[in-house]
Design a protein around this motif. Structure first.
Motif, mmCIF file in Angstrom:
data_model
loop_
_atom_site.group_PDB
_atom_site.id
_atom_site.type_symbol
_atom_site.label_atom_id
_atom_site.label_comp_id
_atom_site.label_asym_id
_atom_site.label_seq_id
_atom_site.Cartn_x
_atom_site.Cartn_y
_atom_site.Cartn_z
ATOM 1 N N THR A 116 60.919 51.172 63.334
ATOM 2 C CA THR A 116 60.967 50.582 64.674
ATOM 3 C C THR A 116 60.549 51.558 65.769
ATOM 4 N N VAL A 117 60.700 52.861 65.499
ATOM 5 C CA VAL A 117 60.323 53.885 66.480
ATOM 6 C C VAL A 117 59.606 55.015 65.751
ATOM 7 N N VAL A 118 58.438 55.407 66.241
ATOM 8 C CA VAL A 118 57.738 56.585 65.737
ATOM 9 C C VAL A 118 57.761 57.644 66.832
ATOM 10 N N VAL A 119 58.356 58.787 66.519
ATOM 11 C CA VAL A 119 58.428 59.900 67.466
ATOM 12 C C VAL A 119 57.404 60.945 67.054
ATOM 13 N N ILE A 120 56.570 61.355 67.976
ATOM 14 C CA ILE A 120 55.600 62.427 67.736
ATOM 15 C C ILE A 120 56.089 63.666 68.460
ATOM 16 N N THR A 121 56.457 64.688 67.672
ATOM 17 C CA THR A 121 57.003 65.915 68.266
ATOM 18 C C THR A 121 55.934 66.695 69.022
ATOM 19 N N HIS A 122 54.728 66.681 68.511
ATOM 20 C CA HIS A 122 53.572 67.284 69.172
ATOM 21 C C HIS A 122 52.329 66.759 68.463
ATOM 22 N N MET A 123 51.159 67.079 68.977
ATOM 23 C CA MET A 123 49.964 66.340 68.581
ATOM 24 C C MET A 123 48.965 67.137 67.770
ATOM 25 N N HIS A 124 49.451 68.043 66.933
ATOM 26 C CA HIS A 124 48.572 68.666 65.951
ATOM 27 C C HIS A 124 48.290 67.667 64.833
ATOM 28 N N GLY A 125 47.166 67.879 64.145
ATOM 29 C CA GLY A 125 46.670 66.880 63.208
ATOM 30 C C GLY A 125 47.604 66.525 62.082
ATOM 31 N N ASP A 126 48.421 67.484 61.613
ATOM 32 C CA ASP A 126 49.328 67.197 60.504
ATOM 33 C C ASP A 126 50.559 66.412 60.948
ATOM 34 N N HIS A 127 50.632 66.079 62.222
ATOM 35 C CA HIS A 127 51.739 65.280 62.753
ATOM 36 C C HIS A 127 51.289 63.903 63.228
ATOM 37 N N ILE A 128 50.014 63.760 63.581
ATOM 38 C CA ILE A 128 49.529 62.474 64.098
ATOM 39 C C ILE A 128 48.565 61.769 63.154
ATOM 40 N N PRO A 163 38.563 75.624 72.339
ATOM 41 C CA PRO A 163 39.064 75.542 70.957
ATOM 42 C C PRO A 163 39.943 74.323 70.694
ATOM 43 N N ALA A 164 40.421 73.674 71.756
ATOM 44 C CA ALA A 164 41.275 72.494 71.598
ATOM 45 C C ALA A 164 40.482 71.194 71.544
ATOM 46 N N GLU A 165 39.155 71.286 71.499
ATOM 47 C CA GLU A 165 38.353 70.057 71.569
ATOM 48 C C GLU A 165 38.598 69.120 70.388
ATOM 49 N N ASN A 166 38.703 69.675 69.184
ATOM 50 C CA ASN A 166 38.934 68.803 68.030
ATOM 51 C C ASN A 166 40.283 68.097 68.117
ATOM 52 N N GLY A 167 41.290 68.809 68.625
ATOM 53 C CA GLY A 167 42.585 68.182 68.836
ATOM 54 C C GLY A 167 42.501 67.073 69.873
ATOM 55 N N HIS A 168 41.743 67.311 70.916
ATOM 56 C CA HIS A 168 41.506 66.298 71.947
ATOM 57 C C HIS A 168 40.890 65.043 71.337
ATOM 58 N N LYS A 169 39.897 65.231 70.484
ATOM 59 C CA LYS A 169 39.241 64.084 69.850
ATOM 60 C C LYS A 169 40.210 63.326 68.946
ATOM 61 N N ALA A 170 41.048 64.054 68.221
ATOM 62 C CA ALA A 170 42.017 63.403 67.337
ATOM 63 C C ALA A 170 43.021 62.583 68.132
ATOM 64 N N VAL A 171 43.450 63.099 69.270
ATOM 65 C CA VAL A 171 44.389 62.360 70.103
ATOM 66 C C VAL A 171 43.727 61.122 70.690
ATOM 67 N N LEU A 172 42.473 61.236 71.095
ATOM 68 C CA LEU A 172 41.767 60.050 71.580
ATOM 69 C C LEU A 172 41.683 58.976 70.503
ATOM 70 N N GLU A 173 41.526 59.403 69.249
ATOM 71 C CA GLU A 173 41.407 58.452 68.154
ATOM 72 C C GLU A 173 42.750 57.889 67.722
#
Length: 298
Positions: A116-128, A163-173
């Protein structure tokens, strides 16, 4: 103290889970998989000599040429909500033996559509990574909770060309399409009754950890505050390659694990050795990890 059930399982493909009881809550740790990497010094203690890192590993009966990293999302069943903390690598990790969360949820007796709830602690790829499956939300009946500082950082187009560009793209996706169903929170916010956020910035700009309380019992979900049970805990000041603000991450490690040691609280660390549940005691310039054994069975 929390009472751990004897419910432990291995599903097909070596998916593992461990369930414990915390008051009236049921907490299940699920292994999304493990990864072996070489050259520990290139990840941990990057501001130290390779010899110093090797010496600490040897002292702790660990090899000096490689290390194993685990990834452990957590389900908390409160009786009213089924709350998932982080989603692992998802389908993108399966070629390399990860992405086992959905299988683990089923092995533990739940289904992804019960979350019912998904909590994302932070937005590195192995978490999102596991937020979506086949381009669609993997948890169709869930709402989402994450930190506003973290989200604002990764969504910002200022990340392009850095260096954070790939993380940015993953969050957009993975994250931005879910924004309409997301609650953005900060330090001290309540996720559901009995679960509250604690700011633990450093590993990422808006990294959050969570305190879980039920019937006078408590544990801390420390996420990536410490990423290795020896190198990050016994030497909390040592720099870690994946910590984005290394000084802030070290300060946060000491603050969080001082609290855990002082209050003798159990904690679950996303990258601790599976089942990722344990305690810490102060030792020399840091902390000693004490893995849970039968403490919660009695």
């Amino acid at each position: 103290m929390a009472q751990e059930s004897r419910e432990e399982g291995v599903a097909s493909g070596r998916t593992r889970f461990r369930t414990l009881k915390l008051g009236s809550f049921k907490v299940t740790v699920i292994s999304d998989g493990t990864r072996t990497s070489g050259s520990p010094h290139e990840t941990y203690g990057t501001d130290q000599s390779a010899d110093a890192v090797s010496a600490l590993l040897t002292e702790n009966f660990l090899p000096t040429s490689a290390f194993v990293n685990g990834f452990s999302p957590v389900l908390v069943d409160t009786g009213s909500d089924l709350v998932l903390f982080d989603t692992g690598f998802g389908e993108g990790g399966r070629e390399n033996g990860m992405g086992k969360l959905a299988e683990g949820i089923r092995a533990a007796g739940y289904a992804p559509d019960q979350v019912t709830v998904v909590v994302i602690t932070h937005m590195h790829g192995d978490h999102i990574g596991g937020l979506t499956e086949g381009g669609k939300p993997a948890f169709v009946n869930a709402r989402y909770v994450t930190g506003h500082v973290e989200y604002d950082f990764w969504k910002d187009t200022a990340r392009v060309g850095t260096p954070a560009e790939n993380g940015h793209k993953a969050v957009l996706e993975k994250v931005v399409p879910l924004a309409e169903k997301t609650t953005f929170i900060g330090d001290g916010a309540e996720v559901v009754p009995g679960i509250s956020a604690i700011a633990a910035f450093g590993h990422s700009p808006g990294h959050l950890i969570f305190r879980v309380d039920s019937d006078g019992q408590a544990l801390i979900l420390t996420s990536d505050t410490a990423n290795h049970y020896v190198l990050s805990l016994q030497r909390p000041d040592w720099e870690v390659r994946f910590d984005m603000d290394k000084a802030a991450a070290a300060s946060t490690r000491k603050k969080v694990f001082d609290l855990i040691a002082t209050d003798r609280l159990p904690f679950i660390g996303y990258h601790m050795p599976f089942p990722a549940v344990g305690f810490v005691e102060r030792k020399d310039q840091g902390y000693r990890f004490v893995p849970a054994s039968y403490q919660f069975d009695i």
